[in-house]
Design a protein around this motif. Structure first.
Motif, short mmCIF file in Angstrom:
data_model
loop_
_atom_site.label_atom_id
_atom_site.label_comp_id
_atom_site.label_asym_id
_atom_site.label_seq_id
_atom_site.Cartn_x
_atom_site.Cartn_y
_atom_site.Cartn_z
N SER A 39 0.73 -11.68 -6.72
CA SER A 39 0.91 -10.41 -6.00
C SER A 39 2.36 -9.98 -5.87
O SER A 39 2.66 -9.07 -5.11
N ALA A 40 3.26 -10.63 -6.63
CA ALA A 40 4.67 -10.22 -6.61
C ALA A 40 5.37 -10.73 -7.86
O ALA A 40 5.01 -11.78 -8.40
N THR A 52 6.04 -5.86 -5.31
CA THR A 52 4.82 -6.47 -4.81
C THR A 52 3.63 -5.53 -5.00
O THR A 52 3.81 -4.34 -5.30
N LYS A 101 5.47 -11.38 2.93
CA LYS A 101 4.43 -12.28 2.39
C LYS A 101 4.92 -13.10 1.22
O LYS A 101 4.20 -13.96 0.72
N HIS A 102 6.14 -12.81 0.74
CA HIS A 102 6.69 -13.52 -0.41
C HIS A 102 8.16 -13.85 -0.18
O HIS A 102 8.89 -13.00 0.32
N MET A 113 8.39 -19.11 -6.38
CA MET A 113 8.02 -18.15 -5.34
C MET A 113 7.10 -18.86 -4.37
O MET A 113 6.22 -19.62 -4.79
N SER A 115 4.48 -17.95 -1.20
CA SER A 115 3.79 -16.79 -0.63
C SER A 115 3.02 -17.19 0.61
O SER A 115 2.82 -18.37 0.89
N SER A 116 2.55 -16.18 1.32
CA SER A 116 1.72 -16.45 2.49
C SER A 116 0.45 -17.17 2.07
O SER A 116 -0.09 -17.98 2.83
N THR A 117 -0.01 -16.93 0.85
CA THR A 117 -1.17 -17.65 0.33
C THR A 117 -0.87 -19.14 0.19
O THR A 117 -1.71 -19.98 0.52
#
Length: 124
Positions: A39-40, A52, A101-102, A113, A115-117
């Motif tokens: 997503s980025a 993003t 989020k990144h 990277m 990420s929030s994931t």
């Protein structure tokens, strides 16, 4: 988060880092994100820039031509970065504090990277 958790960014970050040129189209950025299921993308230009999914959606909502508008017109500049040795607990706090989020991971150069994931997956 568990206060005894000593997990470092290097253990959960996404690699290899996916990048895109600032003159690439928004459509190309969206295609690459879908292709890589991310997503980025880090933009290979000046200091600390990323594009993003939210940037792409904003461009579409604003009626910009995704085929003709370059990533540099919608990218997020001056993003915060983290180092590979940072604790995940600190990353979660930074994401909350900055509302992002990144976070690109930097050690002399970009190396990954987070990420929030990644943070969510780490917590589960």
């Amino acid at each position: 988060m568990d206060p005894n958790d000593r997990t470092r960014v290097s253990e959960v970050m996404s690699t290899p880092l996916e990048t895109i040129a600032p003159d690439a189209s928004i459509q190309e950025a969206a295609r690459r994100m879908r292709e890589k299921d991310i997503s980025a993308l880090v933009v290979t230009t000046g200091p600390r820039s990323i594009v993003t999914q939210s940037d792409v959606i904003g461009a579409v909502a604003d009626g910009l031509s995704v085929e003709e508008t370059p990533v540099s017109d919608v990218m997020t500049r001056e993003v915060e970065t983290v180092t590979p040795d940072l604790l995940m607990e600190e990353v979660a706090a930074m994401m909350t504090m900055y509302g992002v989020k990144h976070l690109p991971v930097v050690e002399d150069d970009y190396v990954g990277m987070v990420s929030s994931t990644d943070v969510t997956a780490h917590l589960s």
